[in-house]
Enzyme design. Structure first.
Site, PDB file in Angstrom:
ATOM      1  N   GLU A 173       1.374  -1.593  -0.028  1.00  0.00           N
ATOM      2  CA  GLU A 173      -0.204  -0.262   0.051  1.00  0.00           C
ATOM      3  C   GLU A 173       1.040   1.083   0.113  1.00  0.00           C
ATOM      4  O   GLU A 173       0.975   1.601   1.184  1.00  0.00           O
ATOM      5  CB  GLU A 173      -0.980  -0.119   1.324  1.00  0.00           C
ATOM      6  CG  GLU A 173      -1.790   1.280   1.377  1.00  0.00           C
ATOM      7  CD  GLU A 173      -2.736   1.308   2.341  1.00  0.00           C
ATOM      8  OE1 GLU A 173      -2.083   0.953   3.212  1.00  0.00           O
ATOM      9  OE2 GLU A 173      -3.895   2.308   2.510  1.00  0.00           O
ATOM     10  N   LYS A 206      -2.866  -2.015  -3.059  1.00  0.00           N
ATOM     11  CA  LYS A 206      -3.620  -1.188  -2.225  1.00  0.00           C
ATOM     12  C   LYS A 206      -3.203   0.198  -2.888  1.00  0.00           C
ATOM     13  O   LYS A 206      -2.478   0.802  -1.401  1.00  0.00           O
ATOM     14  CB  LYS A 206      -4.393  -1.328  -1.003  1.00  0.00           C
ATOM     15  CG  LYS A 206      -5.063  -0.617   0.211  1.00  0.00           C
ATOM     16  CD  LYS A 206      -5.172  -1.131   1.283  1.00  0.00           C
ATOM     17  CE  LYS A 206      -5.775  -0.425   2.128  1.00  0.00           C
ATOM     18  NZ  LYS A 206      -6.511  -0.288   3.372  1.00  0.00           N
TER      19      LYS A 206
HETATM   20  P1  13P Z   1      -9.501   4.053   4.599  1.00  0.00           P
HETATM   21  O1  13P Z   1     -10.225   3.584   3.850  1.00  0.00           O
HETATM   22  O2  13P Z   1     -10.252   5.002   5.864  1.00  0.00           O
HETATM   23  O3  13P Z   1      -8.682   4.866   4.013  1.00  0.00           O
HETATM   24  O4  13P Z   1      -8.380   3.000   5.192  1.00  0.00           O
HETATM   25  C1  13P Z   1      -7.944   2.022   4.143  1.00  0.00           C
HETATM   26  C2  13P Z   1      -6.739   1.468   5.487  1.00  0.00           C
HETATM   27  O5  13P Z   1      -6.666   0.430   5.584  1.00  0.00           O
HETATM   28  C3  13P Z   1      -5.483   2.503   5.063  1.00  0.00           C
HETATM   29  O6  13P Z   1      -4.356   2.151   5.380  1.00  0.00           O
END
Ligand code: 13P
Length: 345
Positions: free
Chosen positions: A184, A226
């Site tokens: 991510e 992600k």
């Molecule tokens: P949000 O969808 O609130 O951005 O959180 C997702 C997430 O896991 C961020 O690391």
């Protein structure tokens, strides 16, 4: 490394009609959520809140392929003594675990962060696997500076590189432990920048990420990406249409993400609930890309339920109803079958 298992996990995480519930807020972050409903941030309240979500059987069975947990939750018990993890697996959802230790200020890089948590990670991952975790998450944070401050522009190449290398080292360690890594790299959407800047920065970050994953020997078939969507900063005076967001998001992903990646699960990153659903739906309505595209939402799946709950047990049913609804809406968006008229019924 069992690539078959890593790939099987990744494919299940992006089952059409389903996505990931990101319930992995650190103790500090969930404190902000609890504060928004004037509820004390203690272990019992965190448990009650998450137990309520995991006991929403319909949402969990139909629209949640996996849950990302904070370490505390992985071994926590429900009020009646059942492990919270069992509530998730009984609904055939996978257990995931956030393994990074947070984004810390980067030395000599004003306004930039580096995500930490690699020390001791190998040993932690073996323990998490024994505790049932089959996937993990590591979040890198990239902040775009105010365009008026071009003398101190971020992100810098050095910070991007340090973060994507850390993501690659984390992903390799995960695969060694047969845990499927979610990589991510979040380009934050809070700033003043326009959509073109988000487009350019996200493209640069993803190029750097896939170069580093390759150099570290990570097998892409056993990973999930992600990312953020391509959106203008929240404070940008020029906001974009849903169509432009969907088209640009697909464009950047097609330019950077190899087709061997089984799935992409977006973060919501501060988008409103319906906005996050609508954008995901628009992307899937266009379609034609090689990966499954779904959600890994925290706020966009939980916020309505959080306000309905308000920290009070008598609101349990209303909170579950709100969670069921958002899960169903996002489930439809993951296959391009959402419609705004469904929000009012
Ligand atoms: P949000 O969808 O609130 O951005 O959180 C997702 C997430 O896991 C961020 O690391």
């Amino acid at each position: 490394m069992n690539l078959e298992l890593l790939n099987e996990t990744a494919v299940k995480m992006v089952t059409p009609g389903q996505g990931l519930l990101a319930a992995d807020e650190s103790t500090g972050t969930i404190g902000k959520r609890m504060a928004s409903i004037s509820t004390e941030n203690n272990e019992e309240n965190r448990r009650d809140w998450r137990e309520m979500l995991f006991r929403t059987d319909k949402a969990m069975q139909d629209h949640v392929s996996g849950v990302i947990l904070f370490e505390e939750t992985l071994t926590q018990m429900a009020k009646d003594g059942t492990p919270l993890a069992d509530l998730i697996t009984k609904n055939d959802a996978l257990l995931g675990i956030k393994v990074d230790k947070g984004a810390k200020p980067m030395a000599l890089k004003s306004g930039e962060t580096i995500t930490e948590g690699l020390d001791g990670l190998r040993e932690r991952l073996y323990t998490y696997f024994e505790q049932g975790a089959r996937f993990a998450k590591w979040r890198a944070v990239i902040e775009i500076s105010n365009p008026d401050h071009s003398w101190n522009a971020t992100p810098t190449y050095g910070a991007i590189k340090a973060n994507t290398q850390a993501l690659a080292r984390y992903a390799a360690l995960c695969q060694e432990a047969n845990i499927t890594p979610i990589v991510e790299p979040e380009v934050l959407m809070g700033g003043y920048h326009g959509i073109q800047t988000c487009h350019d920065v996200t493209e640069q970050v993803l190029k750097s990420l896939y170069a580093d994953l390759y150099e570290h020997g990570v097998k892409l078939e056993g990973t999930i990406l992600k990312p953020n969507m391509i959106v203008p900063g929240k404070r940008c005076p020029t906001q974009s249409s849903v169509a432009e967001i969907a088209e640009r998001t697909i464009q950047v992903l097609q330019d950077t993400v190899p087709s061997s990646v089984p799935g992409i699960a977006f973060l919501s990153g501060g988008q409103d609930n319906i906005e996050a659903t609508e954008n995901l739906d628009a992307i899937n309505k266009i379609g034609g890309f090689p990966w499954k595209v779904t959600y890994s939402y925290g706020r966009a799946l939980q916020q309505a339920a959080l306000f309905a709950w308000g920290g009070k047990s008598e609101n349990y049913d209303d909170a579950q109803k709100a969670f069921n609804h958002r899960a169903r809406m996002n489930g439809l968006a993951s296959i391009g079958k959402w419609d705004s008229s469904l929000e009012t019924v």
